[in-house]
Design a protein around this motif. Structure first.
Motif, mmCIF file in Angstrom:
data_model
loop_
_atom_site.group_PDB
_atom_site.id
_atom_site.type_symbol
_atom_site.label_atom_id
_atom_site.label_comp_id
_atom_site.label_asym_id
_atom_site.label_seq_id
_atom_site.Cartn_x
_atom_site.Cartn_y
_atom_site.Cartn_z
ATOM 1 N N SER A 89 -3.199 -42.924 11.812
ATOM 2 C CA SER A 89 -2.372 -43.689 10.876
ATOM 3 C C SER A 89 -1.078 -44.135 11.540
ATOM 4 O O SER A 89 -0.616 -45.269 11.338
ATOM 5 C CB SER A 89 -2.069 -42.843 9.636
ATOM 6 O OG SER A 89 -3.262 -42.531 8.944
ATOM 7 N N SER B 237 -1.601 -48.241 11.416
ATOM 8 C CA SER B 237 -0.913 -48.812 10.253
ATOM 9 C C SER B 237 0.577 -48.985 10.494
ATOM 10 O O SER B 237 1.178 -49.968 10.044
ATOM 11 C CB SER B 237 -1.149 -47.926 9.029
ATOM 12 O OG SER B 237 -0.651 -46.620 9.245
ATOM 13 N N ARG B 238 1.200 -48.063 11.213
ATOM 14 C CA ARG B 238 2.621 -48.199 11.468
ATOM 15 C C ARG B 238 2.921 -49.385 12.388
ATOM 16 O O ARG B 238 3.904 -50.097 12.195
ATOM 17 C CB ARG B 238 3.180 -46.910 12.076
ATOM 18 C CG ARG B 238 4.691 -46.902 12.218
ATOM 19 C CD ARG B 238 5.193 -45.562 12.690
ATOM 20 N NE ARG B 238 4.665 -45.219 14.002
ATOM 21 C CZ ARG B 238 4.956 -44.089 14.641
ATOM 22 N NH1 ARG B 238 5.740 -43.197 14.063
ATOM 23 N NH2 ARG B 238 4.441 -43.834 15.827
ATOM 24 N N ASP C 58 2.737 -52.517 10.424
ATOM 25 C CA ASP C 58 3.896 -52.713 9.563
ATOM 26 C C ASP C 58 5.146 -53.119 10.341
ATOM 27 O O ASP C 58 5.921 -53.958 9.874
ATOM 28 C CB ASP C 58 4.178 -51.436 8.764
ATOM 29 C CG ASP C 58 3.130 -51.187 7.690
ATOM 30 O OD1 ASP C 58 2.397 -52.143 7.360
ATOM 31 O OD2 ASP C 58 3.038 -50.054 7.196
ATOM 32 N N SER D 157 -7.573 -46.903 8.986
ATOM 33 C CA SER D 157 -6.134 -47.158 9.046
ATOM 34 C C SER D 157 -5.811 -48.622 9.278
ATOM 35 O O SER D 157 -4.652 -49.025 9.134
ATOM 36 C CB SER D 157 -5.496 -46.312 10.148
ATOM 37 O OG SER D 157 -5.981 -46.689 11.420
ATOM 38 N N ARG E 268 -2.816 -47.152 4.515
ATOM 39 C CA ARG E 268 -1.741 -46.350 5.082
ATOM 40 C C ARG E 268 -2.114 -44.877 5.069
ATOM 41 O O ARG E 268 -3.247 -44.518 4.768
ATOM 42 C CB ARG E 268 -0.447 -46.610 4.317
ATOM 43 C CG ARG E 268 0.072 -48.042 4.469
ATOM 44 C CD ARG E 268 1.451 -48.199 3.860
ATOM 45 N NE ARG E 268 1.943 -49.562 4.004
ATOM 46 C CZ ARG E 268 3.116 -49.962 3.575
ATOM 47 N NH1 ARG E 268 3.929 -49.105 2.948
ATOM 48 N NH2 ARG E 268 3.508 -51.226 3.744
ATOM 49 N N GLN F 171 4.899 -56.615 7.100
ATOM 50 C CA GLN F 171 5.966 -55.785 6.536
ATOM 51 C C GLN F 171 7.243 -55.821 7.368
ATOM 52 O O GLN F 171 8.121 -54.983 7.175
ATOM 53 C CB GLN F 171 5.467 -54.325 6.434
ATOM 54 C CG GLN F 171 4.234 -54.159 5.575
ATOM 55 C CD GLN F 171 4.481 -54.555 4.156
ATOM 56 O OE1 GLN F 171 5.569 -54.332 3.620
ATOM 57 N NE2 GLN F 171 3.508 -55.179 3.518
#
Length: 471
Positions: free
Chosen positions: A72, A76-77, A80, A220, A224, A469
């Motif tokens: 993750s 996902s980070r 973002d 992922s 999130r 994001q």
């Protein structure tokens, strides 16, 4: 392409080791594994079973949790914060990005499993005797952990590099060195060494961590941390119960006579009562043919040729002849008779493997029906069949497809096999109980699973917007 693949995988590996959560989970697993030998005082002549079961369970659960966490963070980070968008703006294709991320995460999980697997060998070395704990190995384990952290702290102070990654590498080197000390250090005046027979089971734990890591990485790309954790947890629970929920409805190729092949041969038995015509609900639990009787031979003749007496050494006294063969593969046609020899009574019992109903329908006593199949893994208890046709015919191919698609985590759990009655509690020099063919099929299984999960990750990431994001 290969340069991009290597660089992204290497950076993902480094970043995974630098995550504080990696070191926190690793230290928690090491402390638990190191403390398990203390609890052997609560069992009686089962100290090695307790340590093996607990340590492998700790490796699995903590490895799966770590796989979800670092995947993750790595996917996902970066989506973002725009890092993924920066990489994809360069000549880096989306499949290359996902594959490289997966490889980096799997490398980090491998490091985790090496350290905790070595700790498992040390913990098993500590629990050598039921009533005695090797204090040098027990306390030395925790001293080794503290020294590794101290070395990492000094290295971090001098070089200003990541403390977490330095601690991970220091722990890996320190654990291997201390394990080598345990291999050669005598215990109570005798050489004990490490229980190398558990290494195949530890390798299966690595395979399970790889599968969970690939699954978590694929998910992922769309979810999130918290949704990913919940989805992976649901798939984990479904995989643990897949034998009960799905597998019992799948078809399995049971036959009346032993099928050809070199895999392990299994046998199931059902005893009919006199004049019973009801359906078969559950057969007896499958058994390996080698464990079914003291000695077994086979014949493809319909009649019953005579069988010689073999005394207390049937293996040494037996010679193929008169239509009987020791190996069912040596028969020219399908087996019709099964000869079972009892060393205790010194006599044979001949079982008919032909048409049960035709030959036994008017019988006034109980009789047995037998079915056979070949597989590497122990098969489930078969269900189905009738007096007229004992071979199970239930199940459907849709259940087979779903059963094959859902990861079966039970296939990676071999602690029970390592803790069986053949586990010699007097010495650590034992023969491995996991056959090489099982390890070979496990490698193929995990490769196929990871390839399919990688394709799933590529598909999920194909149209995913990266960098949405960014503040």
């Amino acid at each position: 392409m290969f340069t991009s693949l290597y660089q992204i995988a290497k950076n993902t590996f480094r970043e995974s080791l630098r995550e504080p959560i990696f070191l926190l989970i690793l230290l928690s697993a090491l402390v638990l594994i190191g403390l398990y030998p203390i609890f052997t005082i609560f069992v009686f002549f089962a100290q090695e079973k307790l340590v093996v079961d607990s340590s492998i369970a700790t490796m699995m659960v903590f490895g799966w949790g770590l796989a979800i966490m670092i995947s993750s963070y790595a996917i996902s980070r970066e989506i973002d914060n725009g890092m993924a968008l920066l990489l994809l703006s360069k000549p880096v294709q989306r499949p290359v990005f996902i594959i490289a991320k997966i490889l980096g995460i799997l490398a980090a999980l491998t490091v985790f499993c090496i350290i905790t697997g070595t700790a498992t060998l040390i913990a098993l070395r500590v629990a050598t005797d039921q009533f005695w704990i090797d204090n040098f190995m027990f306390y030395g384990f925790f001293v080794t952990v503290i020294l590794a952290l101290a070395v990492a702290g000094a290295y971090n102070y001098v070089t200003r590099s990541s403390f977490c990654s330095a601690a991970v590498f220091a722990l890996m080197v320190a654990m291997i060195i201390f394990a080598l000390i345990g291999q050669f250090k005598p215990a109570q005046g005798r050489h004990v060494g490490l229980a190398f027979r558990v290494i195949p089971a530890l390798i299966l734990v690595v395979f399970s961590s790889w599968s969970m890591g690939t699954l978590a990485t694929a998910l992922s790309t769309r979810f999130r941390l918290v949704p990913n954790l919940l989805l992976c947890g649901a798939i984990f629970l479904l995989g643990l119960m897949s034998d009960y929920l799905i597998g019992r409805n799948a078809k399995e190729p049971w036959q009346r006579t032993p099928p050809p092949g070199k895999e392990q041969l299994w046998i199931c038995e059902y005893t009919f009562s006199p004049k019973e015509l009801a359906n078969i609900e559950n057969w007896n639990a499958p058994m390996r043919v080698e464990d079914y009787a003291d000695f077994m031979v086979w014949s493809d003749n319909v009649s019953s040729p005579s069988l010689p007496g073999l005394g207390n050494d049937p293996e040494g006294a037996w010679k193929d002849g008169n239509g009987w063969k020791k190996n069912v593969e040596d028969l020219s046609s399908r087996a019709q008779l099964m000869g079972v020899y009892s060393v205790k009574t010194g006599s044979w019992i001949i079982h008919n493997l032909g048409d049960f109903a035709d030959s036994k329908k008017e019988a006034d006593k109980d009789f047995e029906a037998y079915i056979f199949r070949r597989s590497v893994n122990p098969p489930r208890v078969p269900t189905g069949g009738t007096y007229e046709r004992p071979v199970p015919v239930n199940g459907n191919w849709i259940a087979n497809a779903i059963y094959a698609a859902v990861p079966n985590w039970q296939l990676f759990w071999m602690a029970d096999a390592l803790s069986s009655s053949d586990f010699d509690t007097s010495v650590h020099n034992r023969e491995a109980s996991l056959p090489p063919v099982y390890m070979g099929y496990s490698i193929l299984y995990v490769i196929a699973m990871n390839v399919l999960l990688t394709l799933l990750g590529i598909l999920l990431f194909w149209n995913r917007e990266a960098g949405t994001q960014i503040a």
